[in-house]
Enzyme design. Structure first.
Site, mmCIF file in Angstrom:
data_model
loop_
_atom_site.group_PDB
_atom_site.id
_atom_site.type_symbol
_atom_site.label_atom_id
_atom_site.label_comp_id
_atom_site.label_asym_id
_atom_site.label_seq_id
_atom_site.Cartn_x
_atom_site.Cartn_y
_atom_site.Cartn_z
ATOM 1 N N LYS A 101 -2.778 -2.150 16.883
ATOM 2 C CA LYS A 101 -3.541 -1.172 16.100
ATOM 3 C C LYS A 101 -4.578 -0.464 16.975
ATOM 4 C CE LYS A 101 -1.514 -1.815 12.064
ATOM 5 N NZ LYS A 101 -0.767 -0.782 11.348
ATOM 6 N N ILE B 106 0.833 -1.205 0.000
ATOM 7 C CA ILE B 106 0.000 0.000 0.000
ATOM 8 C C ILE B 106 0.872 1.262 0.000
ATOM 9 C CG2 ILE B 106 -1.704 1.273 1.381
ATOM 10 C CD1 ILE B 106 -2.548 -1.602 2.473
ATOM 11 N N TYR C 97 -1.377 -8.220 16.947
ATOM 12 C CA TYR C 97 -1.604 -7.259 15.849
ATOM 13 C C TYR C 97 -2.799 -6.360 16.165
ATOM 14 C CZ TYR C 97 -2.489 -5.369 11.211
ATOM 15 O OH TYR C 97 -2.711 -4.510 10.165
#
Ligand SMILES: NC(=O)c1ccc[n+]([C@@H]2O[C@H](COP(=O)([O-])OP(=O)(O)OC[C@H]3O[C@@H](n4cnc5c(N)ncnc54)[C@H](OP(=O)(O)O)[C@@H]3O)[C@@H](O)[C@H]2O)c1
Length: 288
Positions: free
Chosen positions: A170, A15, A166
């Site tokens: 976040k 990305i 993870y």
């Protein structure tokens, strides 16, 4: 057009690379970041060719090392003096074995939380010199699946699972985004904004190399067929970095279609966000 200096971490692939290419095509000065110099140089050349823009620079640092985060920030500060946009894009999910970074932090927390925190702190003076300094953090829908955070165990010594690590990294990044926004407001830093976006489920290298266990590996491989292309995942980052529509807007969260969204706030409180902030502050203090 207002030509900006833009740093995108993790822009050697996925990305970040698509984001960098699009912003280069808009004519901005784009700084590519990665951890592998040969790969990064190749990406710089490819972006110059694709965009016709020669103002493409690069910097190399393994963000799993706080010393390298610091060295990168110092290098960019002396090279440019100011920065218009910082996109904290680099991030990863790791394998099923819990591992520590060189600084002794669980590696998902080190890469997805401590590195962006330290980079923002170190580049704040450069961003303050911009007419309009923008910070963009990439979070993930997986913050909703992290479960109840244990704020006495940031190193995940108990109950380690790679998807939990993870998701929590976040979730904490969401909270940090708010804390930085509140700090900017409190300090009257009206030329600085900070927002976060999640790119949706994107078929990139994300999670493909890590051994997450048979079931998770299979899910990640199969999911590639249904996921969006990195071009679609990069849309919101490009918009937040460059659009005049979001000038001055801060403390917001955006989905993969650049629409405002509300993160999962089940476990959010200012007290809990402060615990995360204090952990980041304590853990990076030696590098500030
Ligand atoms: N893909 C998804 O479905 C998805 C969903 C939600 C959120 N996200 C978030 O979107 C962001 C970009 O992910 P992506 O899908 O583009 O992943 P990707 O294809 O794996 O690219 C990750 C980028 O980060 C760099 N990177 C990884 N570890 C690093 C380290 N230790 N030091 C320096 N750079 C490092 C990689 O460098 P190399 O080129 O050397 O590998 C690469 O440039 C991440 O923050 C991720 O959490 C992704």
């Amino acid at each position: 057009m207002d030509k900006k200096i833009i740093l995108i971490t993790g822009s050697s692939d996925g990305i970040g690379k698509i984001t960098a290419t699009a912003l280069a095509k808009q004519g901005h000065c784009v700084i590519i970041h990665g951890r592998n110099e040969a790969k990064v140089r190749g990406v710089v050349e490819a972006i110059k060719l694709a965009s016709g823009n020669d103002a493409i620079d690069y910097v190399v640092a393994d963000l799993l090392s706080l010393q390298q985060v610091k060295a990168m920030a110092m290098e960019l500060t002396s090279r440019y003096g100011y920065l218009d946009v910082l996109i904290n894009n680099a991030g990863a999910i790791f394998g099923k074995e819990r591992k520590l970074s060189v600084d002794g932090f669980e590696q998902t927390i080190a890469l997805n939380l401590l590195a962006p925190f330290l980079l923002i702190k170190l580049l704040l003076p450069s961003l303050q010199k911009s007419r309009s300094g923008r910070i963009i953090n990439l979070y993930s829908a997986m913050h909703r699946r992290a479960g109840r955070p244990d704020l006495s165990d940031f190193n995940l010594e108990r109950n380690f699972r790679t998807d939990r690590a993870y998701g929590l990294s976040k979730l904490y990044l969401v909270w940090l985004t708010r804390s930085f926004h509140q700090l900017f407001q409190k300090e009257g830093l009206s030329n600085l904004t900070i927002n976060a976006c999640h790119p949706g489920a994107v078929a990139s290298n994300f999670g493909q190399d890590a051994d997450k266990g048979f079931l998770m590996n299979s899910i990640f491989k199969m999911a590639l067929y249904f996921m969006a292309k990195p071009e679609q995942g990069a849309g919101t980052s490009i918009y937040l970095a460059s659009s005049p529509e979001v000038e001055g807007l801060s403390g917001n969260f955006y989905d993969a279609k650049a629409k405002l969204e509300k993160p999962d706030d089940r476990y959010y409180s200012e007290e809990n966000a402060k615990i995360v902030w204090d952990f980041c502050d304590r853990s990076t203090k030696a590098f500030l």
